[in-house]
Design a protein around this motif. Structure first.
Motif, short mmCIF file in Angstrom:
data_model
loop_
_atom_site.label_atom_id
_atom_site.label_comp_id
_atom_site.label_asym_id
_atom_site.label_seq_id
_atom_site.Cartn_x
_atom_site.Cartn_y
_atom_site.Cartn_z
N GLU A 135 -39.88 8.79 11.43
CA GLU A 135 -38.49 8.48 11.43
C GLU A 135 -38.17 7.36 10.44
N GLU A 136 -39.00 6.36 10.53
CA GLU A 136 -38.76 5.35 9.28
C GLU A 136 -39.00 5.90 7.96
N ASP A 137 -39.85 6.77 7.67
CA ASP A 137 -39.87 7.19 6.21
C ASP A 137 -38.53 7.92 6.04
N MET A 138 -37.85 8.76 6.98
CA MET A 138 -36.80 9.53 6.88
C MET A 138 -35.72 8.58 6.46
N LYS A 139 -35.73 7.37 6.64
CA LYS A 139 -34.48 6.54 6.66
C LYS A 139 -34.72 5.74 5.08
N VAL A 140 -36.01 5.60 4.97
CA VAL A 140 -36.36 4.75 3.68
C VAL A 140 -36.23 5.56 2.52
N TYR A 141 -37.09 6.83 2.41
CA TYR A 141 -37.09 7.76 1.34
C TYR A 141 -36.23 8.92 1.32
N ARG A 142 -34.71 8.22 0.85
CA ARG A 142 -33.77 9.31 0.89
C ARG A 142 -33.09 8.91 -0.66
N VAL A 143 -32.44 9.85 -0.96
CA VAL A 143 -31.69 9.73 -2.20
C VAL A 143 -30.81 8.68 -2.22
N GLN A 144 -30.34 8.36 -1.00
CA GLN A 144 -29.12 7.17 -1.03
C GLN A 144 -29.75 5.88 -1.05
N THR A 145 -31.10 5.78 -0.88
CA THR A 145 -31.84 4.39 -0.94
C THR A 145 -32.31 4.12 -2.55
N PHE A 146 -32.10 5.08 -3.45
CA PHE A 146 -32.51 5.02 -4.70
C PHE A 146 -31.67 4.05 -5.30
N VAL A 147 -32.49 2.91 -5.99
CA VAL A 147 -31.69 1.99 -7.04
C VAL A 147 -31.28 2.73 -8.24
N ALA A 148 -30.14 3.06 -8.36
CA ALA A 148 -29.69 4.21 -9.82
C ALA A 148 -28.66 3.64 -10.25
N GLU A 149 -28.45 2.71 -11.16
CA GLU A 149 -27.10 2.01 -11.57
C GLU A 149 -27.12 2.62 -13.17
N SER A 150 -28.14 3.28 -13.56
CA SER A 150 -28.14 3.72 -15.01
C SER A 150 -27.93 5.47 -14.85
N PRO A 151 -27.32 5.98 -16.06
CA PRO A 151 -26.90 7.24 -16.04
C PRO A 151 -28.07 8.12 -15.79
N ALA A 152 -29.35 7.58 -16.53
CA ALA A 152 -30.61 8.47 -16.43
C ALA A 152 -31.04 8.63 -15.04
N MET A 153 -31.12 7.56 -14.20
CA MET A 153 -31.46 7.64 -12.74
C MET A 153 -30.45 8.29 -11.84
N LYS A 154 -29.26 8.28 -12.17
CA LYS A 154 -28.33 9.03 -11.40
C LYS A 154 -28.38 10.44 -11.51
N ASP A 155 -28.70 10.67 -12.72
CA ASP A 155 -29.12 12.15 -12.96
C ASP A 155 -30.29 12.58 -12.31
N VAL A 156 -31.43 12.03 -12.22
CA VAL A 156 -32.32 12.10 -11.56
C VAL A 156 -32.12 12.22 -10.11
N ALA A 157 -31.19 11.37 -9.49
CA ALA A 157 -31.10 11.41 -8.05
C ALA A 157 -30.48 12.69 -7.63
N ARG A 158 -29.36 13.15 -8.65
CA ARG A 158 -28.67 14.28 -8.26
C ARG A 158 -29.65 15.63 -8.26
N ILE A 159 -30.64 15.67 -9.25
CA ILE A 159 -31.51 16.77 -9.48
C ILE A 159 -32.39 16.66 -8.04
N VAL A 160 -32.81 15.52 -7.64
CA VAL A 160 -33.92 15.49 -6.44
C VAL A 160 -32.94 16.12 -5.26
N GLU A 161 -31.88 15.67 -4.98
CA GLU A 161 -31.16 16.08 -4.00
C GLU A 161 -30.86 17.55 -3.96
N ARG A 162 -30.83 18.15 -4.86
CA ARG A 162 -30.31 19.57 -5.13
C ARG A 162 -31.60 20.36 -4.92
N ILE A 163 -32.61 19.85 -5.46
CA ILE A 163 -34.17 20.54 -5.48
C ILE A 163 -34.58 20.36 -4.07
N ALA A 164 -34.28 19.37 -3.27
CA ALA A 164 -35.04 18.89 -2.07
C ALA A 164 -34.37 19.98 -0.96
#
Length: 484
Positions: A135-164
């Motif tokens: 339950e703790e891991d499900m809260k911590v390891y989510r795309v919403q918790t990513f530190v993604a201010e850069s365009p590159a990491m925002k793209d990674v976050a979007r890809i991860v959410e779709r593929i997951a």
């Protein structure tokens, strides 16, 4: 500290059976409550959920199986030990299929029951810990918790959410060491439909080839010298979940062939086994190597490479996404401040400038380690240049030959005259107001250190008492909480 004692609910219509079990359980240190009917059992269960239930299969008003079904709807993790007569063993077996921990037949040895209760409670405790961790891991390891201010990491976050959320069974993570491939792998698992199933992680470089094969595929008893019992491998244990193979680029060619067969057929054999086993798992592989070059060099199978890179995700190095440096650093400061019970409020501007300018060859892992060290060792509320690792801090300390003195009101630099190599400042022809110069440098040091006198003293090359004296001398007022 008060010790929490497990509560056991004993349900049986025979008074002597309840009495005997109560005596033995209380002697073993448990708290016991009794019930003689299904209705009484459900009433007691509803008042306060016990840690375990000993439940007779034949009750006057209903079967123990019916009682267990109702209990499991309310609290599915509470273990149930079914008590049955020989004629009711079929019902007890059915109860086990529906989730009962075990069953005992009358007449039974009380000592055997006590041992079974102890095992059941330990199993329940471990399952609770695993469930809490999941339950703790499900809260911590989510795309919403990513530190993604850069365009590159925002793209990674979007890809991860779709593929997951997709049906993708094979994913390849590419990136330098320390960029966060493990975090991405866990996010892919916990964002997906199999989030409540196992997540198994293994670093392929951590074990020699023979042990790695056994860890992945398992082995049969006697298949090699130390194989004293059958062992299930990670693929088998993770059935329905995810296996994360870190550093996949370092496994041997022989093991690559066996892995390829598994990826294509979803079947495998344990080491020393003769029977094919089938499982359904998502494979996430990661490497910091250039697999195309490894293929060209003959160190990595081309067919396995193409099988793995159906869905590649490239995580950029931290130097290529500097917008993420300060948000990451501030997140780590907050995390380690809480973990180490410190009172660190943040980073000084000069320290932040150095963090952004640094190349971070070790990527996010290096940044995390640097902040952890700084928070752990710092005695001040604000982390400054001196708290950073030497290779980073050195960039923010001017050498003796190039010391820079900040501009002072009323002092005009002499055109064409460079600073002296020993002091970094040349006395202008018209002279200076020394007290004004001293006051302004002290003010700058206090502002840069956010009023921290110890750090201001370091910046000025003097001790804290001399700084305190000059603060009083020049009447520089700072808030007490930042001027200590």
């Amino acid at each position: 500290m008060e010790t929490v004692t497990a509560r056991i609910l004993v349900v049986d219509d025979e008074r002597m059976v309840r009495w005997g079990l109560r005596q033995a359980l209380e002697k073993a240190g448990y708290l016991v409550e009794e019930a003689s009917t299904g209705a009484e059992a459900l009433e007691a269960f509803g008042r306060e959920t016990p840690d375990m239930v000993l439940l007779d299969y034949k009750l006057p008003d209903r079967t123990g199986l019916d009682v267990m079904r109702t209990m499991r709807k309310a609290a599915p993790r509470v273990p149930v030990l079914m008590i049955t007569a020989h004629a009711s063993i079929g019902g007890a077996v059915e109860a086990m299929k529906e989730g009962a921990y075990d069953y005992v037949s009358k007449p039974f040895e009380v000592d055997d029951v006590i041992q079974t209760v102890a095992r059941a409670l330990e199993t329940s405790r471990l399952r609770e810990e695993i469930a809490r961790q999941r339950e703790e891991d499900m809260k911590v390891y989510r795309v919403q918790t990513f530190v993604a201010e850069s365009p590159a990491m925002k793209d990674v976050a979007r890809i991860v959410e779709r593929i997951a959320k997709s049906e993708a069974s094979t994913i390849l993570l590419l990136g330098e060491s320390g960029v966060g491939k493990g975090l991405i792998a866990r996010a892919l698992h916990y964002e997906g439909a199999a989030c409540e199933r196992p997540f198994m992680h293994i670093t392929c470089t951590a074990l020699p080839e023979t042990l790695l094969e056994s860890e992945l595929f398992g082995h049969e008893k006697g298949s090699f010298t130390d194989a004293k019992a059958q062992k299930k491998g990670l693929f088998e244990l993770a059935d329905g979940g995810t296996v994360f193979l870190d550093e996949i680029g370092d496994i041997s060619l022989a093991l690559q062939g066996k892995l390829l067969r598994f990826l294509e057929e979803k079947t495998f054999r344990r080491v020393g086994g003769t029977r094919d086993l089938h499982v359904s798992v998502r494979i996430i592989a990661a490497t910091n190597k250039d697999l195309e070059k490894e293929v060209e060099a003959g160190r990595f199978r081309r067919d396995l490479y193409f099988r793995l890179r159906v869905i590649p995700i490239v995580i950029p190095p931290l130097r290529d996404r500097r917008e993420d440096v300060l948000p990451l650093a501030r997140t780590f400061v907050q995390h380690f401040d809480t973990e180490f019970h410190k009172n660190v409020r943040g980073l000084e501007p000069t320290a932040e400038e150095l963090l952004v300018a640094y190349a971070w060859p070790g990527n996010v892992r290096e940044l995390r380690n640097a902040i952890e060290r700084a928070v752990l060792l710092s005695e001040d509320p604000w982390l400054g240049v001196d708290d950073l690792p030497a290779e980073i801090a050195a960039r923010g300390r001017p050498s003796a030959a190039t010391t820079v003195v900040a501009p002072v009101p009323g002092v005009t630099p002499v055109p064409g005259v460079e600073a002296a190599s020993t002091t970094g400042f040349t006395l202008p022809p018209g002279g200076v107001n020394f007290e004004e110069l001293e006051r302004d440098l002290l003010r700058q040091a206090l502002e840069r250190s956010r009023g921290n006198r110890t750090r201001a003293a370091r910046l000025l090359g003097m001790n804290r008492d001399r700084v305190r004296y000059r603060i009083q001398k020049f009447g520089l007022d700072f808030e007490p909480e930042t001027a200590q």
